[in-house]
Design an enzyme around this catalytic site. Structure first.
Site, mmCIF file in Angstrom:
data_model
loop_
_atom_site.group_PDB
_atom_site.id
_atom_site.type_symbol
_atom_site.label_atom_id
_atom_site.label_comp_id
_atom_site.label_asym_id
_atom_site.label_seq_id
_atom_site.Cartn_x
_atom_site.Cartn_y
_atom_site.Cartn_z
ATOM 1 N N LYS A 88 45.975 59.499 31.760
ATOM 2 C CA LYS A 88 45.113 60.061 32.808
ATOM 3 C C LYS A 88 45.749 61.320 33.390
ATOM 4 C CE LYS A 88 42.606 58.434 36.978
ATOM 5 N NZ LYS A 88 42.482 57.307 37.930
ATOM 6 N N SER A 163 37.627 56.195 39.040
ATOM 7 C CA SER A 163 37.884 57.573 38.671
ATOM 8 C C SER A 163 38.391 57.768 37.242
ATOM 9 C CB SER A 163 38.912 58.163 39.638
ATOM 10 O OG SER A 163 40.159 57.511 39.516
ATOM 11 N N SER A 187 39.905 52.039 40.076
ATOM 12 C CA SER A 187 39.723 53.077 39.051
ATOM 13 C C SER A 187 40.211 52.733 37.651
ATOM 14 C CB SER A 187 40.377 54.368 39.497
ATOM 15 O OG SER A 187 39.589 54.950 40.503
HETATM 16 N N1 GLN Z 1 36.137 54.508 43.458
HETATM 17 C C1 GLN Z 1 37.239 54.397 44.374
HETATM 18 C C2 GLN Z 1 37.319 55.634 45.242
HETATM 19 O O1 GLN Z 1 36.517 56.463 45.084
HETATM 20 C C3 GLN Z 1 38.477 54.103 43.620
HETATM 21 C C4 GLN Z 1 39.358 55.242 43.393
HETATM 22 C C5 GLN Z 1 40.594 54.896 42.650
HETATM 23 O O2 GLN Z 1 40.878 53.732 42.372
HETATM 24 N N2 GLN Z 1 41.365 55.912 42.356
HETATM 25 O O3 GLN Z 1 38.173 55.764 46.058
#
Ligand code: GLN
Length: 513
Positions: A88, A163, A187
């Site tokens: 990532k 994400s 994420s």
């Molecule tokens: N969807 C969550 C957010 O927008 C999770 C983000 C993450 O785990 N990096 O914060």
């Protein structure tokens, strides 16, 4: 030439990481062959999937040659030596771009490796490239990437989750056998659920955060994205463990995740269904697959119990105060002086540092990032601290207590991973609340620091994959693998093949090699 006419490459990319590692170790495949097959696959399908922001063919092949030489010299670096991986784009990779999906870091080349990267290299895993993500890991769809969204390999008009949609899509599209994700509120797990892959968020502190671009430091955790539970365990073992560079890193050996993944024995294990998170608001097909999975685990000797975690429903609200608060502080370092982008304000002859900073942050950050910085700065401001941030921290304590009480009655807790299957690109982009609701089941684990995993557990009424979430007490990551492997085996028996085999073939670009 299309992969249809290159059957050997096609076979290689469909094989799992554990299997590829064994084939490389016994000499029936070379790391160069395996790495090249994945680079070819990326060239074939990534125009449609857009899982990668950057592909490092040269670096990956050099690492593959080194892995082959090490093997020839009799060295065994790890069971995954020579197996390529995607990382990532929030994880620092020395000499390779690292943008966190943001324009503000466009062109930044880290002068150092994250500990995760260092460990991958030491274990002999060639790094194929960097995967797409929502900007600074804020989002559930990868649509907040400054470089355009990733497409779900199951249906290119749908989101791959976020994400870390790039990491999970790369694995689901057979562009990489393994990937690294990060999970601050879901994420790793939510993209796994909507792409039909496996994703693990280790216990907070189980994997070093050194060299991860910080979103919310008290929640962030890196972990494996894979197609099988065993592959996840093998990767977890490589990246996990104590690191002096991260003061929150747990100073204890990685729990026996590989042994647990090989065993997959749930006989006598108490599996707690979290009543608050499995019913209302969940798509019927998601709920149906969840109930069936419980039956499969029961048939393998597990005892299903119902547990109440009343504070979990407040998790989302607490998270969307704590995360922006920490993020607003972490993102203050993007000041146009030290990293990436620098923009001079329009029409100002000799701008001050503040003016350059403001113009750069305005041009470099996307809407979602700005929204959260404003929210976090507000929540932390003197007059509001107790009303917002202070309250959210109290909820966090209540959630930790709910977990502690529930783990008295059950060895693991389970929920569906995400409320729905993959939604259409654009569907929730203009509605932040609708986007945030995707995290309702995953956020409690981050707030309490406990480990979680998502396992693909079937297809919903719309033919799209669903995810089954397992949560375990802190430092008992091995239980995720025990239960995950049991469910995976039961599903394999039921389906006769991995669920991912149901995914439609991707359009392949006609390329000449
Ligand atoms: N969807 C969550 C957010 O927008 C999770 C983000 C993450 O785990 N990096 O914060």
């Amino acid at each position: 030439m299309s992969p249809a006419s290159v059957p050997s490459s096609n076979d290689i990319v469909r094989r799992g990481a554990a299997d590829l590692g064994a084939a490389i170790a016994d000499g029936s495949l070379s790391s160069v062959e395996v790495t090249q097959a994945h680079l070819d696959r990326i060239a074939d399908v990534d125009d449609s999937v857009h899982a990668f922001l950057h592909v490092d063919a040269e670096g990956a092949l050099a690492a593959a040659r080194a892995a082959d030489e090490a093997r020839a010299a009799g060295e065994t670096r790890s069971p995954l030596a020579g197996v390529p991986i995607a990382v990532k784009d929030i994880v620092a990779t020395k000499g390779q771009p690292t943008t966190a999906g943001s324009r503000i870091l466009q062109g930044w080349i880290p002068p150092y490796d994250a500990t995760v990267t260092t460990r991958l290299r030491a274990a002999g895993l060639p790094i194929l490239g960097k995967t797409n993500m929502d900007e600074f890991a804020m989002g559930s769809s990868t649509e907040h990437s400054a470089y355009g969204p990733t497409h779900n390999p199951w249906d290119l008009d749908r989101i791959p989750g976020g994400s870390g949609g790039g990491s999970s899509a790369a694995v689901a599209a057979f562009e990489a056998p393994l990937a690294i994700g990060t999970d601050t509120g879901g994420s790793i797990r939510q993209p796994a659920a909507v792409t039909g892959t496996v994703g693990t968020k280790p216990t907070y502190g189980g994997v070093s955060r050194y060299g991860l671009i910080a979103l919310a430091s008290s929640l962030d955790q890196a972990g494996p994205c894979t197609r099988s539970v065993l592959d996840a365990a093998l990767l977890h073992e490589i990246i996990g463990g104590h690191d002096v560079m991260d003061s929150t890193s747990i100073d204890a050996p990685v729990p026996g995740v590989v042994e647990a993944a090989r065993r997959g024995d749930v006989a006598g294990l108490r599996i707690g269904v979290v009543d608050e998170i499995s019913g209302e608001g969940f798509q019927p097909g998601v709920r149906a697959r969840f109930e069936e999975s419980l039956k499969l685990l029961e048939a393998r000797g597990a005892e299903i119990v119902r547990v109440g975690c009343p504070s979990f429903v407040k998790g989302l609200a607490a998270y969307y105060l704590i995360l922006p608060s920490e993020a607003s502080s972490n993102l203050a370092k993007f000041d146009a002086m030290r990293y990436g982008l620098r923009v001079g304000p329009q029409g100002v002859a000799s701008p001050s540092a503040e003016q350059v900073m403001a113009a750069t942050r305005d041009a470099g950050f996307g809407d979602e990032v700005k929204r959260r910085i404003i929210l976090g700065t507000y929540a932390l401001s003197a007059g509001y601290y107790d009303a917002y941030y202070g309250q959210a921290q109290k909820v966090r304590t209540l959630i930790a207590r709910d977990f502690a009480a529930a783990f008295e009655q059950a060895d693991v807790l389970v929920t569906p991973t995400a409320p729905t299957t993959a939604f259409k690109l654009g569907e929730k982009l203009d509605d932040p609340m609708a986007m945030y609701l995707n995290d309702v089941a995953t956020i409690p684990a981050n707030l309490a620091g406990v480990p979680g995993m998502s396992i693909p557990n079937g297809l919903a009424e719309d033919g799209l994959p669903t995810g089954f979430q397992i949560l375990a007490p802190a430092t008992r990551d091995d239980r995720l693998y025990e239960v995950g492997a049991a469910l995976e085996a039961a599903l394999l028996e039921q389906w006769g093949a991995p669920i991912l085999d149901q995914a439609p073939a991707l359009p392949v670009r006609e390329v000449t090699r």
